[in-house]
Scaffold this motif. Structure first.
Motif, PDB file in Angstrom:
ATOM      1  N   TRP G  44       0.840  -1.198   0.000  1.00 20.95           N
ATOM      2  CA  TRP G  44       0.000   0.000   0.000  1.00 20.95           C
ATOM      3  C   TRP G  44       0.878   1.252   0.000  1.00 20.95           C
ATOM      4  O   TRP G  44       1.907   1.316   0.666  1.00 20.95           O
TER       5      TRP G  44
ATOM      6  N   ASN H  60     -11.307  11.266  -1.162  1.00 22.59           N
ATOM      7  CA  ASN H  60     -10.794  10.079  -0.470  1.00 22.59           C
ATOM      8  C   ASN H  60      -9.264  10.128  -0.420  1.00 22.59           C
ATOM      9  O   ASN H  60      -8.646  11.073  -0.938  1.00 22.59           O
TER      10      ASN H  60
ATOM     11  N   MET I   1     -12.186   2.625   1.798  1.00 22.28           N
ATOM     12  CA  MET I   1     -10.992   3.442   1.955  1.00 22.28           C
ATOM     13  C   MET I   1     -10.194   2.889   3.125  1.00 22.28           C
ATOM     14  O   MET I   1     -10.745   2.702   4.214  1.00 22.28           O
ATOM     15  N   LEU I   2      -8.906   2.629   2.888  1.00 23.42           N
ATOM     16  CA  LEU I   2      -8.118   1.924   3.890  1.00 23.42           C
ATOM     17  C   LEU I   2      -7.300   2.878   4.758  1.00 23.42           C
ATOM     18  O   LEU I   2      -6.770   3.879   4.275  1.00 23.42           O
ATOM     19  N   LYS I  39     -15.193  -4.084   8.423  1.00 24.83           N
ATOM     20  CA  LYS I  39     -14.654  -2.754   8.715  1.00 24.83           C
ATOM     21  C   LYS I  39     -13.194  -2.831   9.178  1.00 24.83           C
ATOM     22  O   LYS I  39     -12.402  -1.933   8.926  1.00 24.83           O
ATOM     23  N   ARG I  41     -10.300  -4.854   8.549  1.00 22.64           N
ATOM     24  CA  ARG I  41      -9.901  -5.839   7.557  1.00 22.64           C
ATOM     25  C   ARG I  41      -8.817  -6.796   8.039  1.00 22.64           C
ATOM     26  O   ARG I  41      -8.854  -7.993   7.763  1.00 22.64           O
ATOM     27  N   ILE I  55      -5.591  -2.909   9.696  1.00 23.52           N
ATOM     28  CA  ILE I  55      -6.061  -2.223   8.491  1.00 23.52           C
ATOM     29  C   ILE I  55      -7.570  -2.045   8.619  1.00 23.52           C
ATOM     30  O   ILE I  55      -8.298  -3.040   8.759  1.00 23.52           O
ATOM     31  N   ASP I  57     -11.146  -0.515   6.952  1.00 26.15           N
ATOM     32  CA  ASP I  57     -11.765  -0.234   5.651  1.00 26.15           C
ATOM     33  C   ASP I  57     -13.062   0.505   5.925  1.00 26.15           C
ATOM     34  O   ASP I  57     -14.067  -0.110   6.290  1.00 26.15           O
ATOM     35  N   CYS I  85      -3.486   4.247   0.253  1.00 27.72           N
ATOM     36  CA  CYS I  85      -4.162   4.197  -1.041  1.00 27.72           C
ATOM     37  C   CYS I  85      -3.441   3.160  -1.909  1.00 27.72           C
ATOM     38  O   CYS I  85      -2.455   2.556  -1.487  1.00 27.72           O
ATOM     39  N   ASP I  94      -7.600  -3.614  -6.069  1.00 30.04           N
ATOM     40  CA  ASP I  94      -8.300  -3.288  -4.829  1.00 30.04           C
ATOM     41  C   ASP I  94      -7.775  -4.203  -3.730  1.00 30.04           C
ATOM     42  O   ASP I  94      -8.443  -5.150  -3.320  1.00 30.04           O
ATOM     43  N   ARG I  96      -7.210  -5.421  -0.377  1.00 27.99           N
ATOM     44  CA  ARG I  96      -7.699  -5.244   0.992  1.00 27.99           C
ATOM     45  C   ARG I  96      -7.282  -6.426   1.854  1.00 27.99           C
ATOM     46  O   ARG I  96      -7.722  -6.590   2.955  1.00 27.99           O
TER      47      ARG I  96
END
Lengths: 96, 96, 96, 96, 96, 96, 96, 96, 96, 96
Positions: G44, H60, I1-2, I39, I41, I55, I57, I85, I94, I96
């Motif tokens: 990330w 964001n 959004m992390l 939420k 992650r 992490i 989210d 990001c 993506d 996650r």
């Protein structure tokens, strides 16, 4: 001989208010006596914090320590000392 | 309105001596002009280092920045600014 | 009056060896002269680093700054100064 | 073999005065005994703070630890140790 | 007598590769000689960084400094030294 | 797999002596058991401080955490962990 | 076995753009290869900085060091490594 | 969504003046465009330093990174980002 | 959004065990609920310390604050938040 | 005249809940009064922490100190103050 002294006050949160008030009153009297004697040349509050910047004018390191260590708030402060001398670009011979 | 300003000078080691001398001469003249105007109230050398502690007396934050950022040595200094105000234990109403 | 002085040497890696050698030779001579005069009371190497701990014995802050700022290695060192005084538990009246 | 030792004392604010006094009296006696034996070569107060800079002269690391860990104030101090050796620019063969 | 030594290598980015290679080759040879002699007892890489943790076994502080300051990479390393001694909970009398 | 572990002990000053003694006794027993099993490869005192440097030899990160978090002094210690691996200049294939 | 790795990139300002581009292209390829192999589990960007947070999944400390030290940007990065293990409150047995 | 961003500019001393001027001119234009779009809500100079405090208003984290990383001065700045949200004591529902 | 969140737990040593256990049980339940909702992650233990790396989210900064400030251990933790990001070298759109 | 003020709240863990609630209620009222007067221009929560970033708009350093030192939470906060002024790239003459 000048010294730059910063003092940050950290009173314990569980100190009774009357004890704190008594220490602060003695601190104030002591600070004003040293100012009147010319030993504590400047005393400024750092805006927004329970801290001050001071200029001491003493004979030597020993007198500096003696004056500082007798502060009633001494056990409750973080203190940083730096020796000062005349700056070559100063327009004064003896800036106090 | 007083501000406490510390400046630490870090000239690059590869700056030619004549360039450094010219900058220092301008810095000295500038510092002495501001002292003569009463804007740069105190200027002390911190013993043992290429650094100073200063007290500026200005109208507001903008004037402070303007004065400091015009220092010829500005690009080569680490500068720390702290706002000052009257200390409640000061014996002076207007300690400058 | 004693001061505790720490010096850490940071010579630029691109300084020619003969320039470095010449500065070090002058530094050594200067340090030995000050030691012979009793101004530089102690000079110890911190084992494992290019740094020293020193005790200076001077008249006042100004003399301290003058002596330190004339060190040939002064532009290449990080220097930290702290004023010393007699410790109340010392068995000596004048520990130098 | 010399070691540079810095000690900063942090007595808990809620320690009763008589307990603190008793510990300090033992500390003083212990420090003076070690000085008399030549183990604690120098003991200086750092002006303006409840702290000291000391030079210990011991046989080895183990003796250093033994001496320091027996200090009555040991549980209440931040202690920093650095090994010293002869500096090549010292004018003394055995600077203690 | 054991010392804990951490070394972080910071080679200048503009050092020519052949110069760096030559210094590293000498460093390697020197490190292996000291290990063979038993002076450099342990040498570990800190995973993910250009740094090591080492245990030196020397007669005294002076020998430690002599060995470290002769490292070919010495001018390019940040080095931190800490004296070690036997831990009272160790199951070994002489853990090296 | 080796890990470098530093532990600094900070016992609360108001912990009763018998409670502290009991925890330390369990800590000692636990440390000696792990040493006997070969999990706690080295345990050294940092001279002058209530701290140790240790080398653990474990299967993986989980075992490391399990061993450390079971230390009776765990709630009272600052602990720093760094993974180690073989250094390319080591003369040993498996330096433990 | 998981490790938490932070990398901050500090490219020298005087590195020619084509050299930097070539290193970055190799870095990108290398990073994507390791991700495809499952060794570099997460990568990330830290918003607002030239830095990343990564999760590596490796056999042991040695593999971790090998993978990191082969990064084309390795000489230009500050890297911090921390070993991870399962958290007792995790709802997953093997959170990767 | 608001973010608090601090930027400290560190231009290399050997950057030619015309190169610096060109970068600063582009930075200024870029900053003013983002302000006009409402993305860069506030931009203040920290008095006495070559630094700013800014408030960004973005969709964001990705947009924040995109905007910051395109700053012409991005390679020459230390940047610190902190996410903001409504304070429960604010008198505004949407303080921008 | 992390978001990348680090939490270090500092329970007061004088907190009764049953109070601590009750808080930890609620913390565990809360953490597992947020994980189940996606939420929270990732949740990893940092080996050797009472700390985690997580992490999150979330929709935005406000939701992040709401989730974190409701943690039963919130008053007893040092928490550091950093927005994440997508990294341009990630092989995932993506991650996650 | 604008000042950037950061406040981090550290309530003692042993403060009774009703005392804390009463202080917080007064803090809230005081903060809202200052906002209504335009003295406290912005007040944002830093997401994930018990801290805020604020912009004060005052006549001078003295007023700033007066306003801050009267905060009911003042004895329990770490506060950092920085003077602001107009940024030359701002599109506003008077960005508040």
């Amino acid at each position: 001989m000048l010294f730059h002294v910063e003092m940050v006050v950290n009173l314990p949160h569980d100190m009774p208010a009357n004890v704190a008030d008594e220490i602060k009153a003695r601190e104030r009297q002591y600070a004003q006596d040293l100012q009147a004697q010319g030993k504590w040349r400047h005393l400024w509050r750092i805006a927004g914090s329970y801290a001050n910047v001071s200029i001491f004018d003493v004979e030597n390191n020993s007198e500096l320590h003696e004056l500082i260590s007798r502060l009633p708030l001494f056990p409750y402060m973080d203190i940083m000392v730096r020796p000062l001398c005349r700056h070559p670009s100063s327009i004064r011979d003896d800036d106090r």
